[in-house]
Design an enzyme around this catalytic site. Structure first.
Site, mmCIF file in Angstrom:
data_model
loop_
_atom_site.group_PDB
_atom_site.id
_atom_site.type_symbol
_atom_site.label_atom_id
_atom_site.label_comp_id
_atom_site.label_asym_id
_atom_site.label_seq_id
_atom_site.Cartn_x
_atom_site.Cartn_y
_atom_site.Cartn_z
ATOM 1 N N PRO A 157 35.552 84.705 39.301
ATOM 2 C CG PRO A 157 34.354 86.508 40.207
ATOM 3 C CD PRO A 157 35.620 86.175 39.484
ATOM 4 C CB ALA A 215 37.500 81.899 34.653
ATOM 5 C CD1 TRP A 247 37.720 81.578 46.343
ATOM 6 C CD2 TRP A 247 37.663 81.008 44.189
ATOM 7 N NE1 TRP A 247 36.434 81.237 46.020
ATOM 8 C CE2 TRP A 247 36.378 80.878 44.711
ATOM 9 C CE3 TRP A 247 37.886 80.690 42.854
ATOM 10 C CZ2 TRP A 247 35.297 80.460 43.945
ATOM 11 C CZ3 TRP A 247 36.822 80.274 42.089
ATOM 12 C CH2 TRP A 247 35.539 80.163 42.629
ATOM 13 C CB THR A 270 47.054 81.932 48.012
ATOM 14 O OG1 THR A 270 46.140 80.841 47.880
ATOM 15 C CG2 THR A 270 47.929 81.738 49.247
ATOM 16 N NE ARG A 292 47.439 70.257 38.098
ATOM 17 C CZ ARG A 292 46.807 70.379 36.958
ATOM 18 N NH1 ARG A 292 47.007 69.505 35.992
ATOM 19 N NH2 ARG A 292 45.958 71.353 36.749
ATOM 20 N NE ARG A 334 39.280 55.924 74.629
ATOM 21 C CZ ARG A 334 38.620 56.461 75.626
ATOM 22 N NH1 ARG A 334 39.276 57.022 76.653
ATOM 23 N NH2 ARG A 334 37.302 56.453 75.640
ATOM 24 N N GLY A 382 37.826 58.874 68.050
ATOM 25 C CA GLY A 382 36.480 58.929 68.631
ATOM 26 C C GLY A 382 36.057 60.359 68.946
ATOM 27 C CD GLU A 412 48.600 74.788 42.319
ATOM 28 O OE1 GLU A 412 49.201 74.025 41.553
ATOM 29 O OE2 GLU A 412 48.849 75.993 42.413
ATOM 30 C CB THR A 426 38.567 69.913 41.175
ATOM 31 O OG1 THR A 426 38.267 69.544 39.820
ATOM 32 C CG2 THR A 426 38.136 71.357 41.426
#
Ligand SMILES: Cc1cc2nc3c(=O)[nH]c(=O)nc-3n(C[C@H](O)[C@H](O)[C@H](O)COP(=O)(O)OP(=O)(O)OC[C@H]3O[C@@H](n4cnc5c(N)ncnc54)[C@H](O)[C@@H]3O)c2cc1C
Length: 406
Positions: free
Chosen positions: A132, A134, A162, A164, A265, A290, A362, A386, A388
């Site tokens: 939370p 870090a 967080w 995964t 990364r 379209r 659209g 990974e 920001t």
């Protein structure tokens, strides 16, 4: 060292086509349902395991491919299929890479197979670093690891967030501090084996995107693990801590964990490219069919030029990702933070391209009848996890200037 080439070669192309088939036939049709259900798609992971896409062997083969592009190609195809399902399938590899990068051969042999399980009994793994207080500032993490010498056990206490696959994983890899006074240099990684008492799942997060991927808190309450679960072993840790205490700054402040992040990364960048390419393809098709004002909307330069920019940025992002992947596979130093460059540009590209795709579709783009709104939601994480986009810029800025930019 392999020469840098933009031709992946026949083996990689065959793998790409095989993955593309799975992405198109299995992932695409299931994507909307699992996004709505917001649950781990065990049947899809199992299907991937049955044909060898969810297996240690497969990722090891791609990881050690000397061209370096094995992993980016695999990631792009799976995430072209769907990002939420893609992350549910490849989330385990984050923990596997941590063991591969920091573990002894024996630890790799013991834990990596248990992370994947078997096709009949699939398992997932979690890498738990963030807390939370870090997130970007990894050096601030407070989860504590204390050695109980009498029992040769480590005792872990703290709260991870967080993560995964956090709480549903068979194997959790936990980064904890052994000596808080040393900041990031006082940290180590530990394997928490399946079923260890004291580890529990906290809150499961409801998310904006990649909703088929499970993200949760992991609570560690007096978690006791054998001494052998310290990745790399005690001797190596003691040496490292002694060097840090002497104040040796030989590495210029860059620790091994950060170097591993830097190397992984490009793979995350490749995931973002998969999402961007998927949205671009939908938008291109739509623009050709379209009709407004008596002609396909692509006949307007305003629309066609958007598509030209989308395709250009996707290809540029892929070139950065492939360059960094090739460099990592061939032990070339990232002197200008090329790994961060690739993740930064690919993540921003995915957000840009998916937003443009919604615009081109659209009103339809804004509904769940079409997949681009999901792709746009999914893309948003790629400028956050990974590292920001701001942190990637920080890493690049420091690398190119040699200054401690803040
Ligand atoms: C879906 C999801 C999955 C995740 N999976 C995992 C996982 O498996 N394992 C794991 O350990 N973590 C995981 N994370 C955590 C993720 O890596 C962090 O959310 C990320 O590192 C950012 O940390 P933070 O959220 O605390 O943001 P903060 O660090 O609080 O940042 C907030 C904002 O401030 C900016 N900022 C912070 N510091 C600076 C600075 N020095 N200069 C400029 N700007 C700055 C940031 O760029 C950001 O815009 C996951 C997160 C999500 C949402």
């Amino acid at each position: 060292m392999s020469t840098f080439s933009l031709d992946p070669g026949p083996d990689q192309l065959a793998v790409r086509d095989w993955l593309h088939g799975f992405a198109a036939d299995v992932m695409r049709p299931a994507a909307a349902e699992w996004d709505e259900r917001e649950e781990t798609p065990w049947p899809i992971i199992q299907e991937a395991a049955k044909i060898g896409i969810y297996s240690l062997d497969f990722y090891a083969q791609q990881y050690f491919d000397p061209s370096g592009v094995g992993i980016p190609i695999a990631m792009e195809e799976l995430f072209w299929g769907d990002a939420g399902l893609g992350l549910a399938i490849v989330g385990t590899t984050l923990a596997a890479v941590a063991v591969l990068a920091n573990g002894t051969d024996e630890q790799i042999g013991t834990w990596a197979p248990q992370m994947f399980g078997t096709p009949d009994d699939v398992k997932v793994a979690a890498f738990c670093s963030s807390e939370p207080d870090a997130g970007s500032d990894v050096s601030a993490l407070r989860t504590r690891a204390v050695y109980d010498e009498a029992k040769d056990e480590w005792v872990l206490n703290g709260t991870k967030t967080w993560a995964t696959n956090g709480g549903i994983a068979a194997v959790h890899v936990v980064v904890a501090t052994v000596d808080p006074a040393l900041g990031a240099r006082g940290q180590a990684s530990f394997v928490v084996p399946p079923g260890t008492p004291g580890l529990s799942q906290g809150q499961k997060f409801k998310k904006h995107g990649i909703r088929a991927s499970h993200t949760a808190e992991v609570v560690l309450d007096d978690v006791r693990i054998p001494g052998s679960c310290l990745l790399g072993g005690k001797e190596k840790l003691d040496e490292r801590l002694a060097r840090a205490r002497e104040g040796a700054k030989r590495s210029g402040g860059k620790n091994a964990a950060m170097a591993t992040f830097e190397a992984s990364r490009p793979a995350v960048g490749a995931q973002a490219i998969g999402i961007a390419r998927a949205a671009y393809e939908v938008a291109l098709d739509y623009a050709k069919t379209r009709v407004q004002f008596g002609r396909p909307i692509i006949d307007n330069q305003g629309v066609a030029f958007q598509l030209a920019d989308m395709k250009t940025r996707i290809d540029a992002a892929r070139l950065l990702v492939w360059r960094a992947s090739w460099m990592a596979a061939n032990n070339q130093l990232f002197t200008s933070a090329e790994g961060s460059m690739s993740k930064l540009y690919a993540g921003e590209t995915a957000k840009y391209v998916t937003a443009q795709a919604m615009q081109i579709l659209g009103g339809n783009g804004f509904t769940r009848e079409y997949p681009v709104e999901r792709m746009h939601r999914d893309s948003a994480i790629y400028t956050i996890f990974e590292g920001t986009s701001e942190i990637q810029r920080l890493v690049i800025a420091r690398a190119i200037s040699g200054l401690p930019i803040r």
